[in-house]
Design a protein around this motif. Structure first.
Motif, PDB file in Angstrom:
ATOM      1  N   PRO A 146      46.328  18.488 -73.465  1.00  0.00           N
ATOM      2  CA  PRO A 146      46.653  17.733 -74.690  1.00  0.00           C
ATOM      3  C   PRO A 146      48.138  17.847 -75.023  1.00  0.00           C
ATOM      4  CG  PRO A 146      44.684  19.071 -75.001  1.00  0.00           C
ATOM      5  CD  PRO A 146      45.276  19.494 -73.689  1.00  0.00           C
ATOM      6  N   VAL A 147      48.713  16.762 -75.520  1.00  0.00           N
ATOM      7  CA  VAL A 147      50.153  16.706 -75.779  1.00  0.00           C
ATOM      8  C   VAL A 147      50.402  16.661 -77.295  1.00  0.00           C
ATOM      9  CG1 VAL A 147      52.270  15.384 -75.428  1.00  0.00           C
ATOM     10  CG2 VAL A 147      50.525  15.458 -73.630  1.00  0.00           C
ATOM     11  N   PRO A 148      51.041  17.714 -77.892  1.00  0.00           N
ATOM     12  CA  PRO A 148      51.412  17.646 -79.310  1.00  0.00           C
ATOM     13  C   PRO A 148      52.462  16.555 -79.529  1.00  0.00           C
ATOM     14  CG  PRO A 148      51.491  19.912 -78.489  1.00  0.00           C
ATOM     15  CD  PRO A 148      51.378  19.015 -77.293  1.00  0.00           C
ATOM     16  N   VAL A 149      52.241  15.717 -80.521  1.00  0.00           N
ATOM     17  CA  VAL A 149      53.108  14.560 -80.752  1.00  0.00           C
ATOM     18  C   VAL A 149      53.579  14.574 -82.215  1.00  0.00           C
ATOM     19  CG1 VAL A 149      53.175  12.038 -80.854  1.00  0.00           C
ATOM     20  CG2 VAL A 149      52.041  13.173 -78.959  1.00  0.00           C
ATOM     21  N   VAL A 150      54.826  14.138 -82.396  1.00  0.00           N
ATOM     22  CA  VAL A 150      55.415  14.063 -83.731  1.00  0.00           C
ATOM     23  C   VAL A 150      55.908  12.636 -83.965  1.00  0.00           C
ATOM     24  CG1 VAL A 150      57.265  14.900 -85.235  1.00  0.00           C
ATOM     25  CG2 VAL A 150      56.119  16.479 -83.672  1.00  0.00           C
ATOM     26  N   GLN A 151      55.619  12.099 -85.146  1.00  0.00           N
ATOM     27  CA  GLN A 151      56.159  10.783 -85.526  1.00  0.00           C
ATOM     28  C   GLN A 151      57.523  10.977 -86.157  1.00  0.00           C
ATOM     29  OE1 GLN A 151      53.831   7.547 -87.652  1.00  0.00           O
ATOM     30  NE2 GLN A 151      55.187   8.189 -89.298  1.00  0.00           N
ATOM     31  N   VAL A 152      58.507  10.203 -85.706  1.00  0.00           N
ATOM     32  CA  VAL A 152      59.866  10.251 -86.241  1.00  0.00           C
ATOM     33  C   VAL A 152      60.103   8.969 -87.033  1.00  0.00           C
ATOM     34  CG1 VAL A 152      62.319  10.417 -85.684  1.00  0.00           C
ATOM     35  CG2 VAL A 152      60.635  11.627 -84.275  1.00  0.00           C
ATOM     36  N   MET A 153      60.466   9.126 -88.307  1.00  0.00           N
ATOM     37  CA  MET A 153      60.646   7.960 -89.169  1.00  0.00           C
ATOM     38  C   MET A 153      62.029   8.006 -89.820  1.00  0.00           C
ATOM     39  SD  MET A 153      59.159   5.257 -90.564  1.00  0.00           S
ATOM     40  CE  MET A 153      57.390   5.526 -90.587  1.00  0.00           C
ATOM     41  N   PRO A 154      62.882   6.994 -89.598  1.00  0.00           N
ATOM     42  CA  PRO A 154      64.156   6.940 -90.326  1.00  0.00           C
ATOM     43  C   PRO A 154      63.896   7.013 -91.822  1.00  0.00           C
ATOM     44  CG  PRO A 154      64.086   5.266 -88.604  1.00  0.00           C
ATOM     45  CD  PRO A 154      62.709   5.847 -88.691  1.00  0.00           C
ATOM     46  N   SER A 155      64.715   7.766 -92.538  1.00  0.00           N
ATOM     47  CA  SER A 155      64.439   8.003 -93.958  1.00  0.00           C
ATOM     48  C   SER A 155      64.442   6.720 -94.772  1.00  0.00           C
ATOM     49  CB  SER A 155      65.456   8.993 -94.543  1.00  0.00           C
ATOM     50  OG  SER A 155      66.776   8.480 -94.423  1.00  0.00           O
ATOM     51  N   ASN A 156      65.213   5.710 -94.345  1.00  0.00           N
ATOM     52  CA  ASN A 156      65.244   4.469 -95.131  1.00  0.00           C
ATOM     53  C   ASN A 156      64.008   3.601 -94.893  1.00  0.00           C
ATOM     54  OD1 ASN A 156      65.974   3.849 -92.506  1.00  0.00           O
ATOM     55  ND2 ASN A 156      67.386   2.232 -93.096  1.00  0.00           N
ATOM     56  N   LEU A 157      63.107   4.049 -94.004  1.00  0.00           N
ATOM     57  CA  LEU A 157      61.860   3.321 -93.762  1.00  0.00           C
ATOM     58  C   LEU A 157      60.661   4.188 -94.112  1.00  0.00           C
ATOM     59  CD1 LEU A 157      62.681   1.693 -90.297  1.00  0.00           C
ATOM     60  CD2 LEU A 157      62.817   0.624 -92.541  1.00  0.00           C
ATOM     61  N   SER A 158      60.865   5.143 -95.014  1.00  0.00           N
ATOM     62  CA  SER A 158      59.840   6.159 -95.255  1.00  0.00           C
ATOM     63  C   SER A 158      58.542   5.590 -95.826  1.00  0.00           C
ATOM     64  CB  SER A 158      60.378   7.235 -96.199  1.00  0.00           C
ATOM     65  OG  SER A 158      60.776   6.655 -97.428  1.00  0.00           O
ATOM     66  N   GLY A 159      58.574   4.380 -96.367  1.00  0.00           N
ATOM     67  CA  GLY A 159      57.363   3.809 -96.942  1.00  0.00           C
ATOM     68  C   GLY A 159      56.436   3.160 -95.926  1.00  0.00           C
ATOM     69  N   ARG A 160      56.841   3.077 -94.648  1.00  0.00           N
ATOM     70  CA  ARG A 160      56.019   2.397 -93.645  1.00  0.00           C
ATOM     71  C   ARG A 160      54.793   3.231 -93.299  1.00  0.00           C
ATOM     72  NH1 ARG A 160      58.639  -0.667 -88.747  1.00  0.00           N
ATOM     73  NH2 ARG A 160      56.527  -1.457 -88.855  1.00  0.00           N
ATOM     74  N   ARG A 161      53.706   2.558 -92.964  1.00  0.00           N
ATOM     75  CA  ARG A 161      52.465   3.218 -92.557  1.00  0.00           C
ATOM     76  C   ARG A 161      52.048   2.671 -91.191  1.00  0.00           C
ATOM     77  NH1 ARG A 161      52.360   6.628 -96.774  1.00  0.00           N
ATOM     78  NH2 ARG A 161      52.161   5.668 -98.805  1.00  0.00           N
ATOM     79  N   PHE A 162      51.398   3.510 -90.384  1.00  0.00           N
ATOM     80  CA  PHE A 162      50.922   3.083 -89.073  1.00  0.00           C
ATOM     81  C   PHE A 162      49.471   3.512 -88.891  1.00  0.00           C
ATOM     82  CE2 PHE A 162      55.524   3.545 -88.489  1.00  0.00           C
ATOM     83  CZ  PHE A 162      55.835   2.316 -87.926  1.00  0.00           C
ATOM     84  N   PRO A 163      48.704   2.730 -88.106  1.00  0.00           N
ATOM     85  CA  PRO A 163      47.344   3.159 -87.745  1.00  0.00           C
ATOM     86  C   PRO A 163      47.409   4.384 -86.832  1.00  0.00           C
ATOM     87  CG  PRO A 163      47.704   0.808 -87.302  1.00  0.00           C
ATOM     88  CD  PRO A 163      49.050   1.410 -87.563  1.00  0.00           C
ATOM     89  N   PRO A 164      46.249   4.970 -86.508  1.00  0.00           N
ATOM     90  CA  PRO A 164      46.243   6.110 -85.580  1.00  0.00           C
ATOM     91  C   PRO A 164      46.827   5.710 -84.227  1.00  0.00           C
ATOM     92  CG  PRO A 164      44.119   5.858 -86.660  1.00  0.00           C
ATOM     93  CD  PRO A 164      44.909   4.637 -87.009  1.00  0.00           C
ATOM     94  N   PRO A 165      47.429   6.664 -83.476  1.00  0.00           N
ATOM     95  CA  PRO A 165      47.965   6.348 -82.144  1.00  0.00           C
ATOM     96  C   PRO A 165      46.891   5.771 -81.234  1.00  0.00           C
ATOM     97  CG  PRO A 165      48.710   8.509 -82.855  1.00  0.00           C
ATOM     98  CD  PRO A 165      47.680   8.065 -83.853  1.00  0.00           C
ATOM     99  N   ARG A 166      47.347   5.001 -80.236  1.00  0.00           N
ATOM    100  CA  ARG A 166      46.427   4.384 -79.285  1.00  0.00           C
ATOM    101  C   ARG A 166      46.062   5.393 -78.188  1.00  0.00           C
ATOM    102  NH1 ARG A 166      50.450   0.063 -79.941  1.00  0.00           N
ATOM    103  NH2 ARG A 166      49.511  -1.756 -80.917  1.00  0.00           N
ATOM    104  N   ALA A 167      45.463   6.489 -78.556  1.00  0.00           N
ATOM    105  CA  ALA A 167      45.032   7.503 -77.602  1.00  0.00           C
ATOM    106  C   ALA A 167      44.031   8.389 -78.300  1.00  0.00           C
ATOM    107  CB  ALA A 167      46.222   8.334 -77.113  1.00  0.00           C
ATOM    108  N   LEU A 168      43.156   9.037 -77.533  1.00  0.00           N
ATOM    109  CA  LEU A 168      42.175   9.931 -78.126  1.00  0.00           C
ATOM    110  C   LEU A 168      42.845  11.203 -78.608  1.00  0.00           C
ATOM    111  CD1 LEU A 168      39.188   9.766 -75.616  1.00  0.00           C
ATOM    112  CD2 LEU A 168      39.260   8.826 -77.915  1.00  0.00           C
ATOM    113  N   PRO A 169      42.558  11.658 -79.848  1.00  0.00           N
ATOM    114  CA  PRO A 169      43.042  12.979 -80.252  1.00  0.00           C
ATOM    115  C   PRO A 169      42.355  14.060 -79.447  1.00  0.00           C
ATOM    116  CG  PRO A 169      41.546  12.076 -81.900  1.00  0.00           C
ATOM    117  CD  PRO A 169      41.788  10.987 -80.898  1.00  0.00           C
TER     118      PRO A 169
END
Length: 393
Positions: free
Chosen positions: A46-69
């Motif tokens: 299993p690969v630990p993953v981190v989402q990186v979000m530019p601070s000026n886009l902090s309000g954006r939301r994303f669905p779960p990643p396209r991979a099995l947890p």
């Protein structure tokens, strides 16, 4: 291979990196959100993953990643439940596609299919895959909120809530949007109940990723009359965004805090509004409009009508192309006209301000404007019209 797999697990506009790669990157102006470790094709562990979000886009939301947890059984685990048709099809395509270009085409086609499902009213009752149902319902809720169809958005978000399980990241997004939607509908008791369910999810999370949520919840608590608690939330959001240099959100929180301080009778309210007006002048037009509008409202409350008129006219000029902001400006200009005895002009402004809200099911501006029209009709001795307006409000 690892970089390609991690990249393909993300959605459009989403940046994912492995936890081991973080030390190599300059992320001084980014928000980091740890996600579940993922099972990726061709990667044994299993690969630990981190989402990186530019601070000026902090309000954006994303669905779960396209991979099995990693916490979910893989299809090779003999104890795992039988894979769904969606998983079986996904594995077939992943094993037989010849190139990444074809994979991108397939992903685009699947996204189009989800968008098409959004057009089917009854789809949430027959879609069997939980992640796809959650993603589709959340998308539909976003579309309904953007169109100010808040009752419809609430129904979709309540359905999302029932699908969440232990999914903390999606729960944060769904419950935040549900709380704000209930607030827009004027359902303050339900909004506060949703807020209480949301708060434990915020504990221990990176404050950089939650400051916007705290700011929104502060305004919900203000509307519910919990002013001191609202102040705590808004001040927390303001301090975090000041520390990370998120200028647009600092201005938003400053304005909202000033509104609250006005309610509390705190004399520092105008200083917050003045700073927000000056900071946003050449930075972010929407924030500048909001700062001018709210300072104008503050001046009305203080009886300083000439200053209020100047701010509201400037706000209206900067709100060009933004019908909701323009309508709120005209509503406040109508208040000034009414206070100055210009009832006909107040009636005209309030009637214009009402138009963008006539097809919306929000619970604040429309009833307030209808009640204002009732006052204008009563002053003109048109009592039947006044009764009709008050009953509608």
């Amino acid at each position: 291979n690892l970089a390609a797999r991690v990249s393909s697990a993300g959605h459009g506009g989403q940046i994912l990196v492995t936890a081991s790669a973080l030390g190599e990157l300059d992320l001084a102006d980014a928000l980091l959100t740890p996600l579940d470790a993922l099972r990726l094709k061709g990667i044994s562990e299993p690969v630990p993953v981190v989402q990186v979000m530019p601070s000026n886009l902090s309000g954006r939301r994303f669905p779960p990643p396209r991979a099995l947890p990693a916490s979910r059984p893989s299809s090779q685990d003999p104890a795992a439940a039988a894979p769904s048709d969606l998983e079986t099809s996904g594995r077939f395509f992943a094993e037989n596609l010849l190139s990444r270009a074809e994979a991108r085409k397939l992903r685009g086609a699947l996204d189009d299919a989800v968008a098409a499902l959004d057009l089917v009213d009854a789809h949430a009752t027959w879609l069997e895959d939980r992640d796809l149902r959650l993603r589709s319902l959340f998308r539909r809720a976003g579309v309904a909120r953007a169109a100010q169809r808040y009752a419809e958005a609430e129904a979709h978000l309540l359905a999302c809530r029932d699908l969440l399980g232990d999914d903390r990241i999606n729960a944060l997004a769904v419950l935040t949007d549900l709380c704000i939607t209930q607030y827009r509908l004027g359902k303050l008791a339900q909004a506060v109940a949703t807020l209480e369910r949301l708060l434990p999810l915020l504990e221990g999370m990176d404050p950089n990723t939650t400051s916007v949520t705290y700011g929104q919840l502060g305004m919900v608590l203000r509307a519910a009359g919990q002013l001191e608690r609202a102040r705590e939330f808004l001040e927390r959001a303001l301090h975090v965004d000041q520390a990370r240099g998120a200028t647009d959100w600092v201005d938003t929180h400053s304005v909202n805090l000033a509104i609250l301080l006005t309610d509390l009778g705190d004399p520092s309210a105008q200083a917050h509004l003045d700073r927000a007006v000056e900071r946003s002048r050449d930075v972010f037009r929407a924030n500048h409009t909001g700062a001018l509008l709210n300072r104008g409202h503050f001046f009305i409350d203080q009886g300083r009508l000439a200053e209020a008129l100047a701010d509201l006219r400037a706000a209206l000029a900067s709100a060009e192309g933004k019908p909701i902001s323009a309508a709120v400006c005209e509503a406040n200009l109508g208040v000034i006209a009414f206070l100055q005895g210009h009832t006909h002009e107040a009636h005209r402004l309030w009637l214009r301000a009402l138009r963008p809200f006539e097809s919306a099911d929000e619970g604040y501006m429309r009833p307030a404007l209808l009640a204002s029209l009732g006052l204008a009709h009563a002053r003109e001795n048109r009592l039947d019209d006044a009764r009709r307006d008050f009953e509608r409000a």
